[in-house]
Design a protein around this motif. Sequence first.
Motif, mmCIF file in Angstrom:
data_model
loop_
_atom_site.group_PDB
_atom_site.id
_atom_site.type_symbol
_atom_site.label_atom_id
_atom_site.label_comp_id
_atom_site.label_asym_id
_atom_site.label_seq_id
_atom_site.Cartn_x
_atom_site.Cartn_y
_atom_site.Cartn_z
ATOM 1 N N LEU A 70 0.878 -1.210 -0.014
ATOM 2 C CA LEU A 70 -0.019 0.055 -0.120
ATOM 3 C C LEU A 70 0.795 1.295 -0.063
ATOM 4 C CD1 LEU A 70 -2.167 -1.418 3.042
ATOM 5 C CD2 LEU A 70 -2.885 -1.014 0.531
ATOM 6 N N SER A 71 0.233 2.260 -0.716
ATOM 7 C CA SER A 71 1.146 3.465 -0.737
ATOM 8 C C SER A 71 0.303 4.675 -1.230
ATOM 9 C CB SER A 71 2.353 3.494 -1.655
ATOM 10 O OG SER A 71 3.144 4.649 -1.663
ATOM 11 N N SER A 72 0.421 5.859 -0.694
ATOM 12 C CA SER A 72 -0.459 6.788 -1.106
ATOM 13 C C SER A 72 0.301 7.970 -1.550
ATOM 14 C CB SER A 72 -1.259 7.361 0.286
ATOM 15 O OG SER A 72 -2.204 6.570 0.496
ATOM 16 N N THR A 95 -4.297 6.075 -3.645
ATOM 17 C CA THR A 95 -3.724 5.074 -2.810
ATOM 18 C C THR A 95 -3.720 3.962 -3.856
ATOM 19 O OG1 THR A 95 -4.582 6.044 -0.887
ATOM 20 C CG2 THR A 95 -3.861 3.696 -0.792
ATOM 21 N N THR A 129 5.637 6.670 0.406
ATOM 22 C CA THR A 129 5.539 6.641 1.942
ATOM 23 C C THR A 129 7.000 6.434 2.537
ATOM 24 O OG1 THR A 129 3.576 5.003 1.141
ATOM 25 C CG2 THR A 129 4.449 4.692 3.323
ATOM 26 N N SER A 132 -10.936 4.957 1.233
ATOM 27 C CA SER A 132 -10.538 6.340 1.626
ATOM 28 C C SER A 132 -11.441 7.370 1.992
ATOM 29 C CB SER A 132 -9.793 6.635 0.249
ATOM 30 O OG SER A 132 -8.803 5.678 -0.103
ATOM 31 N N LEU A 163 -3.460 4.782 6.086
ATOM 32 C CA LEU A 163 -2.343 5.889 5.574
ATOM 33 C C LEU A 163 -2.762 7.286 5.387
ATOM 34 C CD1 LEU A 163 -2.336 2.765 3.792
ATOM 35 C CD2 LEU A 163 -0.521 4.071 2.596
ATOM 36 N N SER A 172 -2.816 11.010 4.189
ATOM 37 C CA SER A 172 -1.962 12.167 3.010
ATOM 38 C C SER A 172 -2.459 13.607 3.474
ATOM 39 C CB SER A 172 -2.424 11.826 1.636
ATOM 40 O OG SER A 172 -1.811 10.590 1.342
ATOM 41 N N THR A 178 -6.732 6.729 4.275
ATOM 42 C CA THR A 178 -7.077 5.337 3.897
ATOM 43 C C THR A 178 -6.861 4.361 4.953
ATOM 44 O OG1 THR A 178 -6.339 5.954 1.458
ATOM 45 C CG2 THR A 178 -6.300 3.632 2.084
#
Lengths: 341, 341
Positions: free
Chosen positions: A58-60, A151, B11, B60, B102, B104, B151
């Motif tokens: 997972l990454s945003s 994401t 990230t 999200s 997560l 942002s 998220t």
Amino acid sequence: MPTPAFRPRGTVAPGLLGPGGEFDLIRRFLAPAQAGRPDVRLGPGDDGAVVAGEGIVLSSDLSVEEVHFRRDWLPPEGIGYRAAAAALSDLAAMAARPIGVLASLAVPRGDAGDFAVAVMEGVRRAAESVGAVLLGGDLTRSPGPVVLDVTVVGEASHPVLRSGARMGDELWVTGELGAPAACVERLMAGRRPPRGAWPRFAEPRPRVQEARWLAERGLPSAMLDLSDGLAGDAAHLAAASGVAILLVHELVPVHPAVQLHTRSRARAVEMALGGGEDYELCFTAAAGCVEPFCREFEKRFDVSLRSVGRVGHGDGVWWVDAEGHRSPLRSRGFRHFEEGE
Amino acid sequence: MPTPAFRPRGTVAPGLLGPGGEFDLIRRFLAPAQAGRPDVRLGPGDDGAVVAGEGIVLSSDLSVEEVHFRRDWLPPEGIGYRAAAAALSDLAAMAARPIGVLASLAVPRGDAGDFAVAVMEGVRRAAESVGAVLLGGDLTRSPGPVVLDVTVVGEASHPVLRSGARMGDELWVTGELGAPAACVERLMAGRRPPRGAWPRFAEPRPRVQEARWLAERGLPSAMLDLSDGLAGDAAHLAAASGVAILLVHELVPVHPAVQLHTRSRARAVEMALGGGEDYELCFTAAAGCVEPFCREFEKRFDVSLRSVGRVGHGDGVWWVDAEGHRSPLRSRGFRHFEEGE
């Protein structure tokens, strides 16, 4: 002043929502997104999406108007594509197989129609280009800038981390660097971007297939994607692995359009090192192991694969000459760009 | 005008990044976030986090200053908490076990220090309140509003969907509704929120434990969280399940502070139906099955559990009287609030 209490929240989808203009819009952009694949147990339309896999990556990545893009630089579809491609590049960096994306979009009231749909179409196009689907997201109003947070969701049973670089490893990069930075420099000056550089800025291709190909052959010991510029990203890799990264000035692959744009090798390399948003791969590998695969890689993916240095004792990022002498990056013309944040 | 090409992406985490003021800030807010748990294979610090589980639930939720919150309503830590709690409520809605979030965050340049750290602390506090950890996120500059996209990541081998409501099921809700809407109404008028209503606005508790407790007993046939107001959310559930939802006016549980605030049962119910952001659970269950568990539930979680209607043939949401006659929601004083989006 809008009413904070009365907005839709949560992941939503076509055909499954009650009435309302906003929901109609959400339906519109999620409409073709249903997926029939085992790693997507539940697509958009409920309170959340459900995915399955060995290890879920997972990454945003947040993109903000006037900070990361301008509307007069890219059409709305391009804004969505570029933001999603940047996010998907983080999956490539771990050699993950993309599954899907969640996209949260805030737009001014007047842009809640065709503009928002076009942005989401761009997100979808980027996702589909690497085999991912739109899993959901959020749509809301912004009092000012367009904001898009993407994401990314992928699968990797053995993700390639930043921390695996070992003494004596070689450092490799895919592609040619600096073209997006050259575009931005020109655009900021109100001029047209350099010929040939524009596609690298407007249509970055997340190196997902390339990364998985390399990982399947067990080549990268550590990997990341080049988003901050080679100098900054190599510093991340060095810090994560507890090593020094030694770069060879002559080996840094500069995009030909950058060379033409700068008319100076030193300035072109500076742009490649400090520019960022190249979304190429940067990885370390045991000495001599990548070379035998170079030709096949370049032929298969139509992208170059170049050794640009090696891993050494210590920390930080250095230039290294043929005799092994290190010098600070700044001494060869590298200056730290003013950061936009 | 900032330079779009030169910002950190991806990230990131403490101790693993190269130098730079922005990275120092990111280090600060991710510092205590490392997790030693089997469902978090890789915490923040690489290109992505890696989680593992049977079915990974994702959702999200985007919060924008002046649309979803105002700085003069909540301290920065409260802004972060509330945004994350709202997002985590979507995991509750599926009876998922939270793993991580997560976050942002985009902030104006002047807020990139203590303000941003406090917002992230609020996110972390909300996450930890339901057993989740901070998995990563993104931090960037905003030219205007503070924007926070959260998220949420959870695990559910058998998520409870919106689509499972069956004819004859009862409709249940947890808690008492309308308090956040009453707060917003007062705040918008420049007045103090009603006594007793404020904690429900400022500190919503995602009903994660409650949802899992219900799901472990196999009770909910369909479920969602109340974010748009009971009327709107019941409409989502009705649409997803292909049924009608029949509400009993007298049974709608209104928060006592709302009753006091409105001085009218009709107006209080209207607020409960149209207000939103209650973050309570709304679910259907086979007739007679929930009642035996009510007392234990209420005692254990200190929150009420009330039947408010049932599932019928047709579609949409209706009032139903003791004789089974349906009437449109509007006929009992419900009006559709102007939406903020």
